[in-house]
Write a protein that holds these residues in place. Sequence first.
Motif, PDB file in Angstrom:
ATOM      1  N   SER A 110       0.140   3.799   4.059  1.00  0.00           N
ATOM      2  CA  SER A 110       0.680   2.512   3.614  1.00  0.00           C
ATOM      3  C   SER A 110       0.612   2.376   2.103  1.00  0.00           C
ATOM      4  N   GLU A 111       1.600   1.672   1.549  1.00  0.00           N
ATOM      5  CA  GLU A 111       1.680   1.431   0.112  1.00  0.00           C
ATOM      6  C   GLU A 111       1.460  -0.034  -0.235  1.00  0.00           C
ATOM      7  N   VAL A 112       1.712  -0.923   0.712  1.00  0.00           N
ATOM      8  CA  VAL A 112       1.814  -2.345   0.428  1.00  0.00           C
ATOM      9  C   VAL A 112       1.019  -3.137   1.456  1.00  0.00           C
ATOM     10  N   LEU A 113       0.411  -4.217   0.974  1.00  0.00           N
ATOM     11  CA  LEU A 113      -0.247  -5.184   1.852  1.00  0.00           C
ATOM     12  C   LEU A 113       0.654  -6.414   1.933  1.00  0.00           C
ATOM     13  N   VAL A 114       1.017  -6.798   3.132  1.00  0.00           N
ATOM     14  CA  VAL A 114       1.905  -7.936   3.338  1.00  0.00           C
ATOM     15  C   VAL A 114       1.079  -9.127   3.818  1.00  0.00           C
TER      16      VAL A 114
ATOM     17  N   GLN B  20      -6.792   4.598  10.593  1.00  0.00           N
ATOM     18  CA  GLN B  20      -6.954   5.200   9.271  1.00  0.00           C
ATOM     19  C   GLN B  20      -5.726   6.008   8.842  1.00  0.00           C
ATOM     20  N   LYS B  21      -5.000   6.573   9.787  1.00  0.00           N
ATOM     21  CA  LYS B  21      -3.755   7.273   9.440  1.00  0.00           C
ATOM     22  C   LYS B  21      -2.751   6.292   8.841  1.00  0.00           C
ATOM     23  N   THR B  22      -2.570   5.156   9.511  1.00  0.00           N
ATOM     24  CA  THR B  22      -1.656   4.130   9.001  1.00  0.00           C
ATOM     25  C   THR B  22      -2.099   3.646   7.629  1.00  0.00           C
TER      26      THR B  22
ATOM     27  N   ARG C 193      -0.107  -3.870   6.952  1.00  0.00           N
ATOM     28  CA  ARG C 193       0.173  -2.698   6.133  1.00  0.00           C
ATOM     29  C   ARG C 193       1.643  -2.333   6.267  1.00  0.00           C
ATOM     30  N   ALA C 194       2.238  -1.883   5.151  1.00  0.00           N
ATOM     31  CA  ALA C 194       3.672  -1.587   5.140  1.00  0.00           C
ATOM     32  C   ALA C 194       3.992  -0.512   4.113  1.00  0.00           C
ATOM     33  N   THR C 195       5.218   0.010   4.205  1.00  0.00           N
ATOM     34  CA  THR C 195       5.761   0.926   3.208  1.00  0.00           C
ATOM     35  C   THR C 195       7.066   0.342   2.671  1.00  0.00           C
TER      36      THR C 195
ATOM     37  N   GLN D 120       8.805  -2.144   5.326  1.00  0.00           N
ATOM     38  CA  GLN D 120       8.778  -1.759   6.737  1.00  0.00           C
ATOM     39  C   GLN D 120       7.329  -1.744   7.205  1.00  0.00           C
ATOM     40  N   LEU D 121       7.012  -2.608   8.163  1.00  0.00           N
ATOM     41  CA  LEU D 121       5.654  -2.700   8.660  1.00  0.00           C
ATOM     42  C   LEU D 121       5.265  -1.437   9.407  1.00  0.00           C
ATOM     43  N   ALA D 122       4.012  -1.028   9.231  1.00  0.00           N
ATOM     44  CA  ALA D 122       3.498   0.108   9.985  1.00  0.00           C
ATOM     45  C   ALA D 122       3.430  -0.249  11.465  1.00  0.00           C
TER      46      ALA D 122
END
Length: 388
Positions: A368-372, A362-364, A343-345, A352-354
Motif C-alpha cells: 500500500s502507498e496511501v492511507l484513506v 502484512q502483505k497488503t 489501505r490503498a494504491t 484503489q482500496l486493497a
Amino acid sequence: MMLEFETALKLLLSQAQPLEAERVPLDEACERILASDLKALRASPAASVSAMDGYAILDQDLGATLSVAGESFAGSSIPPMLTAGTCMRVFTGAPVPPNADRVVVQEMVVKRPEGAAMPLARPRGDHIRRAGSDFTPGEILLARGAALTPQAMVAAAAADHDRVEVVRRPRVAILGTGDELRPPGAPGGALSVPDSVTYGVMGLVQRYGGDVCMRSRLPDRPDILRQAAMEAAAASDVIVVTGGASVGERDFAKSMFDDLGMEILFSKVAIKPGKPVWLGRVRNTLVVGLPGNPTSAMVTARLFLAPLITGLAGRDPRYALDWQAAVLDGETPERGARDLFLRATRRNGRLQLAGNQDSGAQKTLGQSEVLVWLPREGTRHGCRSLRL
C-alpha cells in the motif's frame, strides 16, 4: 473513555512541541530544523566576479583594440584597476578589476597581434556578479523553523557556517512486547511470530526526524517490562510500546509504567483499525501505545506517532498530516460508528482500496502507498488520503 479521532489528535498535537536547540556540524545537519535564524557571516560574492569567460573592460574602450594587462582566475586576488586602453582576461568566477564596467564574452572578442579587439556596440548585460549581490553579512538567509534541505545546505555553507543551531532530534525507545515474538530469521516454535512491527516503527521514526536510541523485544513478564520501562524513560523523549494494549491477563503495556507514575492522556480512540492506541506521559517522556497487530500498529503510528515526532523535531506537526481530497475507484465501504482508515494504491490519479483490510495483513500493508480516511457515519467530511 473512547475519544473521537480528531479530539485525540488535537490532544496529541498539543504535546508535539519542539525540543531544545543544539549546535551540530553542518555535515550532520541535512533535513534538521533551524532553531534560530541563519544569518550570513560573509558577503556573497565577497568581491565582484566574472559571470563568464571573457575580458573585463571600461565602457569607454568599446570598439577599441586593447592591450591585455593580465589574467584573473577563480580564487585569485583582486586585480588592479584598469587604465584606459587596457583589459583583463578573466574566467568564470574570477575577480574583476574594481573599476571594470563589464565583461565582454570571449566569443565577441577578436584576438590580434596588437591586442584584443572589442565590439563597437555595447553588449547586453555586464556579466559581472557584483560584491554582495547575492547576500550581505548579517542578512537572514533562512528563518527559524526552516528545514535544512539539500538546497538550504548550499546557502548555509555559502554563508560560511560550519555549525548550525538546530532543534534536537527526539530520542525514541521502541519496546515490542509479546512472548510469541522472535527476531526475523531466528529459530522458533511453529507458533512463534517474527517481530515485524518494531522494524516498521523504527523506519517511521527515522523518516519523520527522530533517532531510535533503544529497540527491545520483551517477553510478557512484569519484572522485565518494568525494568525496560525505567531504562527507556531515562534514555528517551518518546517511548513506543507495541502490543499488550488489550484487556487480557497478560497485557502489561500500561502497568509496566505504574512505578513511574504514568499519566494517561487518552486510552482508546474511535478508529478502525487501531482502537486500543493510547498516549501517556512519564515526567518529560511521552509514551505511545500501539496495538500488536502489524497493520493496526502502523496505521496508528502514522496517524499519531508521525506528527508527534515531527513536532518534537521542530516542524509544524501537521507537516506529517497533509490530507488530500480523495476519489475512490469502486464502491465506498459503509461508514460505521468509528472513523475508517483503509489501505490503498494509486492508479491513474484515483485510489484503489486493497482487497484485504484485515488488521494483521502484512502483505497488503507492504504493497500500500496511501492511507484513506473515511470518516464515521454522520460527519460531513469527505474521503481524504495521506501518504503512508
